[in-house]
Design an enzyme around this catalytic site. Structure first.
Site, mmCIF file in Angstrom:
data_model
loop_
_atom_site.group_PDB
_atom_site.id
_atom_site.type_symbol
_atom_site.label_atom_id
_atom_site.label_comp_id
_atom_site.label_asym_id
_atom_site.label_seq_id
_atom_site.Cartn_x
_atom_site.Cartn_y
_atom_site.Cartn_z
ATOM 1 N N GLU A 162 0.781 -1.236 0.000
ATOM 2 C CA GLU A 162 0.000 0.000 0.000
ATOM 3 C C GLU A 162 0.813 1.286 0.000
ATOM 4 O O GLU A 162 0.797 2.024 0.988
ATOM 5 C CB GLU A 162 -0.956 0.022 1.203
ATOM 6 N N GLU A 356 -5.277 -8.701 0.707
ATOM 7 C CA GLU A 356 -5.920 -8.423 1.999
ATOM 8 C C GLU A 356 -7.402 -8.167 1.777
ATOM 9 O O GLU A 356 -7.779 -7.446 0.848
ATOM 10 C CB GLU A 356 -5.374 -7.144 2.668
HETATM 11 C C1 GCO Z 1 -3.690 -1.687 5.700
HETATM 12 C C2 GCO Z 1 -2.639 -2.643 6.031
HETATM 13 C C3 GCO Z 1 -2.992 -3.557 7.142
HETATM 14 C C4 GCO Z 1 -4.163 -3.168 7.989
HETATM 15 C C5 GCO Z 1 -5.454 -3.651 7.379
HETATM 16 C C6 GCO Z 1 -6.683 -3.225 8.131
HETATM 17 O O1 GCO Z 1 -4.470 -1.918 4.788
HETATM 18 O O2 GCO Z 1 -3.789 -0.666 6.365
HETATM 19 O O3 GCO Z 1 -2.150 -3.331 4.971
HETATM 20 O O4 GCO Z 1 -1.802 -3.528 7.843
HETATM 21 O O5 GCO Z 1 -4.070 -3.668 9.262
HETATM 22 O O6 GCO Z 1 -5.573 -3.185 6.079
HETATM 23 O O7 GCO Z 1 -6.796 -1.827 8.145
#
Ligand code: GCO
Length: 455
Positions: A162, A356
């Protein structure tokens, strides 16, 4: 139908689960540093101990095996491996990851490594971090150390998690470490360095990997849903999903996706930034856009939910007074798992991996000692049915990594939001697999067929 070799897994990130923040020679990272500043995180919470995964990884991998995971996506802590960010390697830190990989492989699980999930070494931050033009080289050197140590066993590498969040959230909006509100010219410089760092790391991985590896990135970004299924509405949603603006450009899909996958900045970039737009030589563009094997995408909810005026409900089926939300207030929008892989696949023509997706819930231990989380089961079920629909419509999707394998430190939100399949009691570090963990086990076992039981 899900493809035969679909990678059903779960994900985590080093700072959110490991703890052991000063142990065995680990250096300080920006999250170690800034979480200790008063007022940054609710209740002064930090990742100092987190899930103590550093000491309990064998138990954790045993649970992953018990749940039948086929893959496990985790990240390497740069300051654990190279305490000052560049220079001397911390062999003990590296050994932790090597032992972890051995354990994962012995459990029959496919390890997937993310190189950068945000805990930049503090020593590098003090030298300007991503604003320093040496940063791509620092990152390439770090990638080399990891690849040398793990690529005999690891078949999946991701460079950055990200960039949208660590660049826009960390340096523009300032809600994540290092909590800056930097001027646009800095964000443009950081963009340049992060893109070059990505390109250099990909080259290092390709040239040095000891086995066949798949290389990708794990971005996120706002995806808009069409108001209805008409062709015009879908085109409108697609257009919005890849647009950029002068304020939150670094949070967009196209800002990072177009350079990496298409070898150019999005069309509007020149008119927005004129001569301030980063320049790259032809060789640099070739480096940045060297072909990847998959588009990793982190996605939780759609962005269509609010109308053009912020905080105004739109009248779509997902966002209305009292509409379903997770415990962070995020809308529950299953169709984003149909449209996001579709839009990304059609634009970038790469297989998509959902790196994710998951739900924060108000989980608690019931009188029977178990953790019942029907909302999470329903969430995953709805989302996966949409992902399956995308696959049935011809989108190539190679895997799904549920976020997260266990409850953990949710950055600036601390420990309250619980995303895990496994519940963690932070007072004693006990683990309890939630109902959703056993339910997901059955989804994996049936390769998704069980998703249709309640639908
Ligand atoms: C993000 C990260 C994760 C977070 C998840 C939930 O997207 O911020 O990759 O580390 O914990 O997404 O917010």
């Amino acid at each position: 139908m899900f493809p035969k070799d679909f990678l059903w897994g779960a994900a985590s990130a080093a700072y959110q689960i490991e703890g052991a923040y000063k142990e065995d020679g680990k250096g300080e990272g920006i999250w170690d540093h800034f979480s200790h500043e008063p007022g940054r995180i609710p209740h002064g919470e930090t990742g100092d101990v987190a899930c103590d995964h550093y000491h309990r990884f064998r138990e954790d991998v045993a649970l992953m095996k018990e749940l039948g995971l086929k893959s496990y996506r985790f990240s390497i802590s740069w300051p654990r491996v190279i305490p000052d960010g560049c220079g001397e390697v911390n062999e003990k830190g590296l050994k932790f990851y090597s032992d972890l990989v051995d354990e994962i492989c012995a459990a029959g699980i496919e390890p997937m490594v993310t190189l950068y999930h945000w805990n930049l070494p503090m020593a590098l931050y003090e030298k300007g971090g991503w604003k320093n033009d040496d940063s791509p080289e620092w990152f390439a050197e770090y990638a080399r150390v990891v690849v040398d140590a793990l690529s005999d066993r690891v078949g999946f590498f991701m460079t950055f998690n990200e960039p949208q969040i660590f660049v826009d959230g960390g340096y523009n909006m300032g809600y994540h470490a290092p909590f800056e509100n930097a001027p646009v010219k800095d964000i443009l410089k950081i963009t340049r360095n992060v893109l070059l760092a990505h390109g250099k790391a990909v080259k290092v991985i390709r040239e040095n990997a000891k086995r066949d590896v798949e290389v990708g990135m794990a971005p996120t970004g706002p995806v808009f849903l069409p108001e209805n299924e008409s062709k015009e509405a879908v085109e409108e949603a697609r257009k919005k999903s890849f647009s950029i603006n002068e304020k939150t450009f670094a949070n967009s899909n196209a800002w990072w996706g177009d350079p990496v996958f298409l070898g150019r900045f999005p069309e509007e970039a020149r008119s927005l930034f004129g001569d301030d737009l980063p320049e790259f030589s032809d060789e640099e563009w070739a480096l940045i856009s060297a072909p990847l094997d998959f588009y990793g995408f982190n996605v939780y909810h759609a962005s269509s939910s609010f109308g053009p005026e912020e905080n105004k409900y739109s009248h779509d089926e997902y966002s209305y007074v009292g509409s379903p939300r997770n415990s962070l207030g995020w809308n529950i929008t299953p169709k984003v798992l149909y449209y996001s892989p579709k839009f990304l696949y059609e634009r970038y023509k790469k297989p998509v991996m959902i790196t994710e997706n998951g739900m924060a819930n108000l989980d608690m231990v019931s009188l029977d000692g178990k953790v019942h989380d029907p909302q999470r089961i329903d969430y995953i079920n709805r989302y996966l049915l949409q992902l399956e629909k995308a696959i049935d419509d011809g989108v190539e999707v190679v895997g799904y990594q549920y976020w997260s394998v266990m409850d953990n430190f949710e950055w600036a939100e601390g420990y309250n939001p619980r995303f895990g399949l496994v519940y963690v009691d932070y007072r004693n570090e006990n683990r309890i697999p939630k109902d959703s963990a056993y339910w997901y086990k059955n989804v994996i076992r049936t390769n998704g067929a069980s998703l249709h039981e309640n639908a």
